[in-house]
Design a protein around this motif. Structure first.
Motif, PDB file in Angstrom:
ATOM      1  N   LEU A 134      71.516   5.166  92.493  1.00 31.42           N
ATOM      2  CA  LEU A 134      71.748   4.088  93.451  1.00 31.42           C
ATOM      3  C   LEU A 134      70.446   3.377  93.806  1.00 31.42           C
ATOM      4  CD1 LEU A 134      73.343   2.430  95.487  1.00 31.42           C
ATOM      5  CD2 LEU A 134      73.171   4.340  97.097  1.00 31.42           C
ATOM      6  N   GLU A 135      69.440   4.141  94.204  1.00 31.67           N
ATOM      7  CA  GLU A 135      68.186   3.517  94.613  1.00 31.67           C
ATOM      8  C   GLU A 135      67.542   2.770  93.447  1.00 31.67           C
ATOM      9  OE1 GLU A 135      64.002   4.505  96.953  1.00 31.67           O
ATOM     10  OE2 GLU A 135      65.157   6.147  96.077  1.00 31.67           O
ATOM     11  N   HIS A 136      67.674   3.304  92.244  1.00 32.02           N
ATOM     12  CA  HIS A 136      67.131   2.625  91.065  1.00 32.02           C
ATOM     13  C   HIS A 136      67.733   1.228  90.924  1.00 32.02           C
ATOM     14  CE1 HIS A 136      65.634   1.964  87.016  1.00 32.02           C
ATOM     15  NE2 HIS A 136      66.877   1.702  86.632  1.00 32.02           N
ATOM     16  N   ASN A 137      69.049   1.103  91.123  1.00 30.61           N
ATOM     17  CA  ASN A 137      69.700  -0.206  91.060  1.00 30.61           C
ATOM     18  C   ASN A 137      69.188  -1.139  92.154  1.00 30.61           C
ATOM     19  OD1 ASN A 137      71.554  -0.104  88.815  1.00 30.61           O
ATOM     20  ND2 ASN A 137      72.794   1.342  89.972  1.00 30.61           N
ATOM     21  N   LEU A 138      69.037  -0.611  93.373  1.00 33.67           N
ATOM     22  CA  LEU A 138      68.550  -1.429  94.483  1.00 33.67           C
ATOM     23  C   LEU A 138      67.116  -1.884  94.240  1.00 33.67           C
ATOM     24  CD1 LEU A 138      69.906   0.465  97.649  1.00 33.67           C
ATOM     25  CD2 LEU A 138      71.094  -1.089  96.101  1.00 33.67           C
ATOM     26  N   LEU A 139      66.289  -0.988  93.708  1.00 32.67           N
ATOM     27  CA  LEU A 139      64.900  -1.335  93.431  1.00 32.67           C
ATOM     28  C   LEU A 139      64.801  -2.392  92.332  1.00 32.67           C
ATOM     29  CD1 LEU A 139      63.233   2.192  93.578  1.00 32.67           C
ATOM     30  CD2 LEU A 139      62.755   0.276  95.115  1.00 32.67           C
ATOM     31  N   ALA A 140      65.626  -2.271  91.310  1.00 26.88           N
ATOM     32  CA  ALA A 140      65.618  -3.267  90.237  1.00 26.88           C
ATOM     33  C   ALA A 140      65.958  -4.645  90.789  1.00 26.88           C
ATOM     34  CB  ALA A 140      66.599  -2.872  89.135  1.00 26.88           C
ATOM     35  N   CYS A 141      66.913  -4.697  91.722  1.00 27.77           N
ATOM     36  CA  CYS A 141      67.278  -5.959  92.371  1.00 27.77           C
ATOM     37  C   CYS A 141      66.105  -6.504  93.175  1.00 27.77           C
ATOM     38  CB  CYS A 141      68.500  -5.746  93.259  1.00 27.77           C
ATOM     39  SG  CYS A 141      69.159  -7.266  93.985  1.00 27.77           S
ATOM     40  N   ARG A 142      65.335  -5.615  93.749  1.00 30.43           N
ATOM     41  CA  ARG A 142      64.156  -6.020  94.523  1.00 30.43           C
ATOM     42  C   ARG A 142      63.073  -6.625  93.629  1.00 30.43           C
ATOM     43  NH1 ARG A 142      60.346  -1.515  97.539  1.00 30.43           N
ATOM     44  NH2 ARG A 142      58.835  -2.925  98.514  1.00 30.43           N
ATOM     45  N   TYR A 143      62.878  -6.051  92.452  1.00 30.13           N
ATOM     46  CA  TYR A 143      61.754  -6.435  91.597  1.00 30.13           C
ATOM     47  C   TYR A 143      62.033  -7.628  90.687  1.00 30.13           C
ATOM     48  CZ  TYR A 143      59.474  -2.045  92.930  1.00 30.13           C
ATOM     49  OH  TYR A 143      58.879  -1.021  93.639  1.00 30.13           O
ATOM     50  N   VAL A 144      63.299  -7.918  90.426  1.00 31.55           N
ATOM     51  CA  VAL A 144      63.597  -8.958  89.448  1.00 31.55           C
ATOM     52  C   VAL A 144      63.374 -10.348  90.055  1.00 31.55           C
ATOM     53  CG1 VAL A 144      66.060  -9.446  89.900  1.00 31.55           C
ATOM     54  CG2 VAL A 144      65.200  -9.416  87.534  1.00 31.55           C
ATOM     55  N   LYS A 145      63.130 -11.314  89.187  1.00 31.07           N
ATOM     56  CA  LYS A 145      62.930 -12.696  89.620  1.00 31.07           C
ATOM     57  C   LYS A 145      64.145 -13.187  90.397  1.00 31.07           C
ATOM     58  CE  LYS A 145      63.053 -16.027  86.561  1.00 31.07           C
ATOM     59  NZ  LYS A 145      62.690 -16.875  85.397  1.00 31.07           N
ATOM     60  N   ASN A 146      63.912 -14.061  91.366  1.00 30.18           N
ATOM     61  CA  ASN A 146      64.979 -14.469  92.275  1.00 30.18           C
ATOM     62  C   ASN A 146      65.858 -15.572  91.697  1.00 30.18           C
ATOM     63  OD1 ASN A 146      66.657 -14.935  94.400  1.00 30.18           O
ATOM     64  ND2 ASN A 146      65.063 -15.445  95.873  1.00 30.18           N
ATOM     65  N   SER A 147      66.971 -15.164  91.146  1.00 28.35           N
ATOM     66  CA  SER A 147      68.073 -16.078  90.819  1.00 28.35           C
ATOM     67  C   SER A 147      69.338 -15.243  90.934  1.00 28.35           C
ATOM     68  CB  SER A 147      67.926 -16.668  89.414  1.00 28.35           C
ATOM     69  OG  SER A 147      68.126 -15.678  88.432  1.00 28.35           O
ATOM     70  N   LEU A 148      70.446 -15.868  91.249  1.00 31.81           N
ATOM     71  CA  LEU A 148      71.662 -15.100  91.541  1.00 31.81           C
ATOM     72  C   LEU A 148      72.087 -14.236  90.367  1.00 31.81           C
ATOM     73  CD1 LEU A 148      73.977 -14.350  93.401  1.00 31.81           C
ATOM     74  CD2 LEU A 148      75.210 -16.382  92.586  1.00 31.81           C
ATOM     75  N   HIS A 149      72.147 -14.799  89.157  1.00 35.22           N
ATOM     76  CA  HIS A 149      72.663 -14.000  88.034  1.00 35.22           C
ATOM     77  C   HIS A 149      71.710 -12.859  87.679  1.00 35.22           C
ATOM     78  CE1 HIS A 149      70.125 -16.950  85.834  1.00 35.22           C
ATOM     79  NE2 HIS A 149      69.954 -15.969  84.962  1.00 35.22           N
ATOM     80  N   LEU A 150      70.398 -13.073  87.837  1.00 31.06           N
ATOM     81  CA  LEU A 150      69.449 -11.990  87.560  1.00 31.06           C
ATOM     82  C   LEU A 150      69.516 -10.898  88.612  1.00 31.06           C
ATOM     83  CD1 LEU A 150      66.169 -13.635  86.194  1.00 31.06           C
ATOM     84  CD2 LEU A 150      67.470 -11.763  85.164  1.00 31.06           C
ATOM     85  N   ARG A 151      69.627 -11.294  89.875  1.00 30.43           N
ATOM     86  CA  ARG A 151      69.725 -10.289  90.933  1.00 30.43           C
ATOM     87  C   ARG A 151      71.014  -9.478  90.800  1.00 30.43           C
ATOM     88  NH1 ARG A 151      66.090 -11.718  95.484  1.00 30.43           N
ATOM     89  NH2 ARG A 151      64.076 -11.613  94.432  1.00 30.43           N
ATOM     90  N   LEU A 152      72.112 -10.134  90.427  1.00 26.68           N
ATOM     91  CA  LEU A 152      73.369  -9.408  90.208  1.00 26.68           C
ATOM     92  C   LEU A 152      73.251  -8.464  89.019  1.00 26.68           C
ATOM     93  CD1 LEU A 152      76.007 -12.250  90.774  1.00 26.68           C
ATOM     94  CD2 LEU A 152      75.758 -10.172  92.160  1.00 26.68           C
TER      95      LEU A 152
END
Length: 449
Positions: free
Chosen positions: A242-260
């Protein structure tokens, strides 16, 4: 915090027009909050004692907007919503009462930082619930009482969204109310939840807001599949699934499809976990994650274009590229995901690495891939069948074969040849290769008859 309220001229003009017609007009809500914080806002809210019909008579271009008597004004690229004071009890109601004062109107609002008002003509600042102090303290607190949350359960999700946008902390009693009434989020439409979640994950501090959704249990009513990864440890990563998924969302470039894509890239791991020699392993998790993410995104009513892009990135996020990989591997990867997605795929892989505990976003393999892509741009190809120097029609006419599966099979073999060696991509060469492959196919068919 020094109070510095700089209202745009176009918004001030609307307030002045209402004033000259005998009405009160206050800038309120999130726009006022953002102005005080020095943040830009494309939209503004004005609260007034003028009724909808009166607003329409003052502004000929006013458009009815929403369910609460709001009239929308468009000034250039700026939206201004002009809404009458409301005097009904707070909460979500199909019937509402106009009237009251700016004080009764502010009392209905969700959080103190959104329950302030400013008259740009007189300079009067109204703050009955201590919103300015909470802005100074960087705190999100319910207006008046924590019952503000269960009056409209979407406010629980909005609290986490404001946390993600502003980097504020949620006051303890407010945080408690989010957890206590989390189950009421189930009464909210999936479309409204989708919109709030989208704003949350595309904010500056998505990890903070996502953690709040997890610890309050709200995530159980948004993406329960993510919660299955809580406590499920990787043997080779510092965080659980779970935390790995949340962290990946934190680190990725900010766009909706990338964050999803980052948030859901490993969501299928709990469904394919097996015990290995070193600990849990997740064979084929990228495919299981595609299946699970598809269900999640459809359930949240995301559009088909976004879903398709997110699923493509998740499906291919486990691609292998090493410092020894030949250019043909980069061509093959482009052939699978397209130039329009290849750099997003790299962004997702870099976020995945950081969330896995690596110090560098790009390792030697990714660095080589990025350099190789620059080389491949010179070839000006998508590495698709359409880029071949021969078409299916030409194969049919030249080889004397009928349209059918054999044509597609030949084209795919030719594409593989060109991916390995682009110099083969000439009509004469490809027709010779196709004739050779056709003879092989015919021989195999006779051999197995």
């Amino acid at each position: 915090m020094e109070l510095n309220v700089k209202i745009p001229v176009i918004v001030k003009q609307i307030c002045l027009e209402l004033n000259t017609r005998g009405h009160q007009a206050f800038v309120v809500g999130g726009a006022l909050r953002d102005i005080i914080l020095g943040r830009e806002s494309p939209d503004y809210d004005i609260a007034t004692d003028a009724l909808p019909e009166r607003i329409a008579s003052i502004f000929a271009d006013a458009i009815p907007y929403g369910n609460f008597g709001t009239m929308l004004l468009i000034r250039g690229n700026t939206k201004i919503e002009v809404t009458p004071f409301r005097d009904d009890a707070p909460g979500r109601k199909p019937h509402y009462t106009f009237g009251g004062t700016i004080y009764t109107d502010l009392a209905r609002r969700d959080f103190t930082i959104n329950s302030m008002a400013y008259d740009p003509i007189t300079g009067q600042f109204i703050d009955p619930f201590g919103g300015l102090n909470d802005l100074k303290a960087r705190t999100i607190r319910c207006t008046g009482s924590t019952k503000r949350v269960w009056e409209d359960p979407l406010r629980a999700l909005r609290a986490a969204r404001f946390q993600a946008q502003l980097g504020f902390a949620i006051e303890p009693s407010t945080m408690y109310s989010l957890k206590a009434y989390a189950s009421m989020l189930d009464t909210i439409s999936r479309e409204r939840i989708r919109d709030e979640l989208s704003k949350l994950i595309t904010s500056d501090h998505p990890f903070d807001g996502l953690v709040t959704l997890v610890v309050t249990g709200l995530m159980n009513y948004i993406i329960p599949e993510l919660m299955e990864g809580m406590g499920m440890r990787h043997f080779n990563k510092p965080a659980d699934v779970l935390e790995h998924n949340l962290l990946a969302c934190r680190y990725v470039k900010n766009s909706l499809h990338l964050r999803l894509a980052a948030l859901l890239h490993d969501v299928g791991k709990p469904g394919c976990a097996v015990e290995g020699k070193k600990g849990l392993e997740f064979p084929g998790h990228h495919l299981k994650s595609v299946e699970t993410a598809k269900h999640i995104l459809k359930n949240l009513r995301f559009d088909s274009k976004t879903i398709k892009k997110v699923l493509l990135l998740i499906e291919h996020h486990m691609f292998v590229y090493s410092p020894d990989s030949p250019l043909s591997e980069a061509r093959r990867l482009i052939s699978r995901v397209g130039w329009q997605n290849i750099y997003d795929l790299i962004e997702l892989r870099m976020a995945d690495r950081l969330a896995s505990g690596f110090n560098e976003a790009a390792g030697p393999g990714l660095k080589k891939l990025i350099n190789d892509l620059e080389e491949l741009k010179k070839e000006n190809s998508d590495y698709k069948i359409k880029d071949l120097a021969v078409s299916g029609k030409e194969l049919i006419e030249t080889l004397g074969i009928r349209s059918g599966p054999i044509v597609g099979k030949l084209l795919n073999r030719l594409l593989e040849d060109v991916i390995e060696n682009p110099e083969l991509n000439s009509k004469r060469t490809l027709l010779e290769l196709a004739e050779k492959y056709l003879k092989e196919e015919l021989y195999e068919d006779r051999h197995y008859q």
